[in-house]
Design an enzyme around this catalytic site. Structure first.
Site, PDB file in Angstrom:
ATOM      1  N   GLU A 166      13.829  13.063  56.915  1.00 45.98           N
ATOM      2  CA  GLU A 166      12.701  13.874  56.456  1.00 45.98           C
ATOM      3  C   GLU A 166      12.859  15.295  56.970  1.00 45.98           C
ATOM      4  O   GLU A 166      13.516  15.528  57.991  1.00 45.98           O
ATOM      5  CB  GLU A 166      11.368  13.295  56.940  1.00 45.98           C
ATOM      6  CG  GLU A 166      11.236  13.228  58.448  1.00 45.98           C
ATOM      7  CD  GLU A 166       9.963  12.527  58.915  1.00 45.98           C
ATOM      8  OE1 GLU A 166       9.281  11.902  58.084  1.00 45.98           O
ATOM      9  OE2 GLU A 166       9.668  12.609  60.120  1.00 45.98           O
ATOM     10  N   CYS A 167      12.284  16.234  56.243  1.00 43.12           N
ATOM     11  CA  CYS A 167      12.238  17.623  56.695  1.00 43.12           C
ATOM     12  C   CYS A 167      13.665  18.112  56.990  1.00 43.12           C
ATOM     13  O   CYS A 167      14.531  18.083  56.121  1.00 43.12           O
ATOM     14  CB  CYS A 167      11.326  17.723  57.920  1.00 43.12           C
ATOM     15  SG  CYS A 167      10.853  19.409  58.379  1.00 43.12           S
ATOM     16  N   GLY A 168      13.929  18.560  58.209  1.00 48.31           N
ATOM     17  CA  GLY A 168      15.259  19.052  58.548  1.00 48.31           C
ATOM     18  C   GLY A 168      16.338  17.989  58.375  1.00 48.31           C
ATOM     19  O   GLY A 168      17.491  18.309  58.071  1.00 48.31           O
ATOM     20  N   GLY A 169      15.969  16.724  58.576  1.00 51.25           N
ATOM     21  CA  GLY A 169      16.930  15.639  58.380  1.00 51.25           C
ATOM     22  C   GLY A 169      17.400  15.551  56.940  1.00 51.25           C
ATOM     23  O   GLY A 169      18.573  15.278  56.662  1.00 51.25           O
ATOM     24  N   LEU A 170      16.487  15.802  55.995  1.00 52.65           N
ATOM     25  CA  LEU A 170      16.853  15.796  54.578  1.00 52.65           C
ATOM     26  C   LEU A 170      17.748  16.986  54.255  1.00 52.65           C
ATOM     27  O   LEU A 170      18.692  16.879  53.454  1.00 52.65           O
ATOM     28  CB  LEU A 170      15.587  15.823  53.725  1.00 52.65           C
ATOM     29  CG  LEU A 170      15.727  15.420  52.256  1.00 52.65           C
ATOM     30  CD1 LEU A 170      16.272  14.008  52.120  1.00 52.65           C
ATOM     31  CD2 LEU A 170      14.382  15.541  51.542  1.00 52.65           C
TER      32      LEU A 170
END
Length: 349
Positions: free
Chosen positions: A303-307
């Protein structure tokens, strides 16, 4: 929180809303994992349950609000606001009022907050950004006229300002000096507060009548790799606890420095991969292993930066482009525009 901990209390910190950064400061100050209370994400029962579970072995709990007291999901109501959470938890409220560029008018502002929702208990105020002793006298005299309890007077001081970037404060984990600065700021402010009065307010808070049925922790069934370093550290403590309760062993690893550990799934949260994109791009072997694992069927939640990390590339604020995992045929490009809001999304096959 620091003032209370300094007096020997076990302090449990909370933050209203979907905020990963402010709780990191709570955790540094209290030596306990801070928790988020977000009615939009968790529902009313989820908020109450998280609050009770985290507070049960603490002496006192402190909830930092979000934005203004009544600011939440929309202007039509106070859903997901600090006021909403305070009503759910029957929590007394201490208003922190920015007194800069005002004097007697501060009483009108406080009075408006006190009368806007009579269901709330506003127990006192802390005056912030006071310019001088005379300025403090004007504000204090004005607040006495509406019988408001003043719990602290904090003078303006540019030397205790904390560094920020595009999403707010910089997370404490990035540099040791930032932790030291946070503690210096906390110490300075704690000296301005009437801690004993604040404790009395907490002691007189209404009890919560809510029964929690504890779920027995499962035996370890799977190993989940958790991306955790300066680039990825935006996680809700409740989510990690829940994974462990359902039988997951959490294996932290650094996408900047480490190889992919032997795991059954991956959890890559948010953070600042755009700030550390160059360092992330250098560890090409872990990116290849993550991509291969995904193609082999390993479940990955990002999610977020992980995406962003799973995209083909990240282009930073200086227009430098760095290769990433390449699992998704997309590119993440940083712009000057900041958008923060709750969003509904529909999944498609």
């Amino acid at each position: 929180m620091h003032a209370l901990k300094k007096q020997g209390y076990k302090v449990q910190g909370f933050k209203v809303g979907p905020d990963y950064i402010d709780p990191s400061y709570h955790t540094v100050i209290t030596d306990r994992d801070s928790r988020n209370l977000d009615a939009w994400l968790m529902g009313n029962n989820g908020v109450i349950k998280s609050f009770i579970n985290a507070s049960k072995d603490a002496d006192i709990s402190v909830i930092e609000g979000v934005m203004g007291l009544f600011d939440g999901l929309s202007g039509k109501n106070d859903m997901a606001s600090t006021a909403h959470i305070a009503r759910l938890l029957k929590a007394p409220i201490i208003l922190v009022l920015d007194a800069s560029k005002t004097a007697r008018s501060i009483a009108a502002i406080a009075y408006g907050f006190m009368k806007f929702d009579p269901r709330l208990e506003i127990a006192g105020v802390i005056l912030n950004n006071i310019a001088s002793k005379k300025h403090a006298e004007y504000c204090v005299d004005a607040l006495k006229s509406i019988n408001t309890r003043i719990l602290g007077v904090v003078e303006r001081n540019k030397d205790i300002k904390l560094e920020e970037r595009h999403l707010g404060l910089i997370p404490t984990g990035e540099e040791r000096i930032r932790i030291d600065k946070a503690k210096q700021v906390a110490e300075s402010i704690s000296e301005k507060l009437l801690v004993d009065e604040i404790v009395k307010i907490a002691e007189n808070a209404k009890a919560l009548d809510y029964k929690i049925i504890e779920r027995k922790k499962d035996e370890v069934k799977v190993r989940i790799g958790l991306a955790l370093d300066n680039s990825f550290n935006f996680y809700y403590a409740d989510n990690i606890d829940r994974l462990r309760k359902y039988g997951a062993k959490i294996i932290p690893f650094s996408p900047i420095r480490d190889q992919l550990p032997e795991v059954d799934g991956l959890y890559i949260g948010g953070g600042f991969p755009e700030i550390l994109a160059e360092e992330l791009s250098r560890n090409s072997s872990v990116m290849k292993d993550i991509k291969d694992a995904a193609y082999d069927g390993m479940p990955i939640y990002a999610e977020c930066g992980g995406l962003m990390y799973l995209a083909k590339s990240i282009t930073d604020f200086d227009n430098n482009r760095y290769n990433m995992v390449g699992l998704f045929d997309m590119e993440a490009v940083m712009t000057k525009r900041l958008t923060l809001n709750y969003t509904y999304a529909n999944t498609i096959n």
